[in-house]
Design a protein around this motif. Structure first.
Motif, PDB file in Angstrom:
ATOM      1  N   GLY A   1      16.311  53.330  35.260  1.00 60.22           N
ATOM      2  CA  GLY A   1      16.771  52.235  36.111  1.00 60.22           C
ATOM      3  C   GLY A   1      16.109  50.920  35.746  1.00 60.22           C
ATOM      4  O   GLY A   1      16.759  49.872  35.654  1.00 60.22           O
ATOM      5  N   LEU A   2      14.778  50.971  35.547  1.00 67.31           N
ATOM      6  CA  LEU A   2      14.056  49.750  35.160  1.00 67.31           C
ATOM      7  C   LEU A   2      14.466  49.285  33.765  1.00 67.31           C
ATOM      8  O   LEU A   2      14.531  48.077  33.495  1.00 67.31           O
ATOM      9  N   ALA A   3      14.750  50.233  32.899  1.00 65.84           N
ATOM     10  CA  ALA A   3      15.187  49.878  31.546  1.00 65.84           C
ATOM     11  C   ALA A   3      16.503  49.113  31.598  1.00 65.84           C
ATOM     12  O   ALA A   3      16.719  48.143  30.849  1.00 65.84           O
ATOM     13  N   ALA A   4      17.400  49.533  32.498  1.00 66.12           N
ATOM     14  CA  ALA A   4      18.681  48.836  32.643  1.00 66.12           C
ATOM     15  C   ALA A   4      18.459  47.420  33.152  1.00 66.12           C
ATOM     16  O   ALA A   4      19.108  46.455  32.711  1.00 66.12           O
ATOM     17  N   GLU A   5      17.503  47.287  34.118  1.00 63.35           N
ATOM     18  CA  GLU A   5      17.206  45.952  34.634  1.00 63.35           C
ATOM     19  C   GLU A   5      16.582  45.062  33.547  1.00 63.35           C
ATOM     20  O   GLU A   5      16.881  43.864  33.461  1.00 63.35           O
ATOM     21  N   LEU A   6      15.712  45.660  32.742  1.00 64.46           N
ATOM     22  CA  LEU A   6      15.125  44.898  31.627  1.00 64.46           C
ATOM     23  C   LEU A   6      16.204  44.444  30.646  1.00 64.46           C
ATOM     24  O   LEU A   6      16.169  43.324  30.129  1.00 64.46           O
ATOM     25  N   ASN A   7      17.152  45.316  30.417  1.00 67.08           N
ATOM     26  CA  ASN A   7      18.245  44.963  29.502  1.00 67.08           C
ATOM     27  C   ASN A   7      19.049  43.797  30.067  1.00 67.08           C
ATOM     28  O   ASN A   7      19.428  42.874  29.332  1.00 67.08           O
ATOM     29  N   ASP A   8      19.295  43.815  31.384  1.00 68.71           N
ATOM     30  CA  ASP A   8      20.007  42.695  32.015  1.00 68.71           C
ATOM     31  C   ASP A   8      19.188  41.401  31.927  1.00 68.71           C
ATOM     32  O   ASP A   8      19.739  40.305  31.720  1.00 68.71           O
ATOM     33  N   LEU A   9      17.864  41.532  32.093  1.00 67.87           N
ATOM     34  CA  LEU A   9      16.991  40.352  32.007  1.00 67.87           C
ATOM     35  C   LEU A   9      17.036  39.743  30.604  1.00 67.87           C
ATOM     36  O   LEU A   9      17.099  38.517  30.447  1.00 67.87           O
ATOM     37  N   ILE A  10      17.013  40.617  29.613  1.00 72.22           N
ATOM     38  CA  ILE A  10      17.082  40.121  28.223  1.00 72.22           C
ATOM     39  C   ILE A  10      18.385  39.375  27.982  1.00 72.22           C
ATOM     40  O   ILE A  10      18.405  38.299  27.365  1.00 72.22           O
ATOM     41  N   LYS A  11      19.486  39.940  28.486  1.00 73.84           N
ATOM     42  CA  LYS A  11      20.780  39.279  28.302  1.00 73.84           C
ATOM     43  C   LYS A  11      20.815  37.921  29.014  1.00 73.84           C
ATOM     44  O   LYS A  11      21.380  36.952  28.507  1.00 73.84           O
ATOM     45  N   ALA A  12      20.200  37.867  30.192  1.00 75.64           N
ATOM     46  CA  ALA A  12      20.166  36.606  30.942  1.00 75.64           C
ATOM     47  C   ALA A  12      19.342  35.558  30.195  1.00 75.64           C
ATOM     48  O   ALA A  12      19.709  34.367  30.128  1.00 75.64           O
ATOM     49  N   ILE A  13      18.201  35.991  29.643  1.00 76.34           N
ATOM     50  CA  ILE A  13      17.361  35.061  28.865  1.00 76.34           C
ATOM     51  C   ILE A  13      18.134  34.535  27.662  1.00 76.34           C
ATOM     52  O   ILE A  13      18.120  33.329  27.364  1.00 76.34           O
TER      53      ILE A  13
END
Length: 234
Positions: free
Chosen positions: A39-51
């Motif tokens: 779950g956290l990995a998915a959130e990190l992936n979303d954060l990377i895309k946002a950055i």
């Protein structure tokens, strides 16, 4: 956790560009020092895309802003290119005119020097010929040269003045003189042409008297010249 990826108008201040990334920095802090799961990995992936998305927006703003300045700079440069080209053209034209004048003046001066050298050589030749002539004694060589000068230097001179601009732009007067210098091509005909000239007659008398003085027998004679004997108290 959601992030607004909508493209906004280009921010005007540096702080406007920094704010989203400062927020991302805060989001990233909570992922540190914890065990990552799916779950956290998915959130990190979303954060990377946002950055990445915000970075692209910032770069697009940079390109647009830079282009606006570049367009303005090109417009200014284009205006001054006209002035630069005009100045360069005027300078080239002025230099061309000045160069033509300088070349022409150099040619005139060279021609004048050449002519003067020729005249000097001719005068020397005539003086030498008269000095060697039987009509003139060895002791009267200088008189012969003077006689040649009297005839050869019967020169008419006409002066033509013209205004010439100096390199500094201040007008000055330059004089161009035209000379007509006579050169004896036939001594006999020349003497006949000037036989009634008192100056020429004076030269002939001077040469004849000098020749008589140098003749020990005092019996020398010349066609057209009569010697009158007179005596004076020495």
């Amino acid at each position: 956790m959601t992030h607004d990826n909508t493209t906004n108008n280009a921010p005007k201040n540096a702080s406007d560009y920094n704010a989203p990334f400062e927020a991302f920095e805060d989001d990233l802090e909570r992922f540190k020092d914890i065990e990552i799961n799916d779950g956290l990995a998915a959130e990190l992936n979303d954060l990377i895309k946002a950055i990445q998305s915000k970075a692209k927006e910032a770069n697009a703003d940079r390109v647009a802003l830079k282009k606006s300045f570049a367009d303005a700079a090109n417009e200014v440069q284009a205006k001054f290119n006209v002035v630069r080209d005009l100045a360069k053209g005027l300078e080239t034209s002025a230099k061309s005119i000045l160069t033509s004048y300088m070349v022409k003046r150099a040619e005139i001066e060279a021609e004048a020097r050449h002519k003067a050298e020729q005249e000097a050589a001719e005068k020397a030749r005539i003086a030498e010929k008269l000095a060697d002539d039987a009509f003139v004694g060895e002791s009267t060589a200088q008189d012969a040269e003077d006689a040649a000068k009297l005839v050869v230097l019967a020169t008419a001179r006409e002066e033509n003045a013209s205004r010439v601009g100096s390199a500094s732009g201040v007008a000055r007067t330059a004089s161009l003189r035209t000379y007509w210098d006579a050169v004896i091509s036939d001594p006999a005909k020349a003497a006949a042409a000037f036989m009634h000239d008192p100056a020429v007659q004076a030269v002939i008398i001077k040469q004849a008297e000098a020749a008589m003085r140098s003749d020990k027998s005092k019996s020398i004679t010349f066609d057209g010249v009569q010697f009158n004997t007179r005596q004076e108290v020495a």
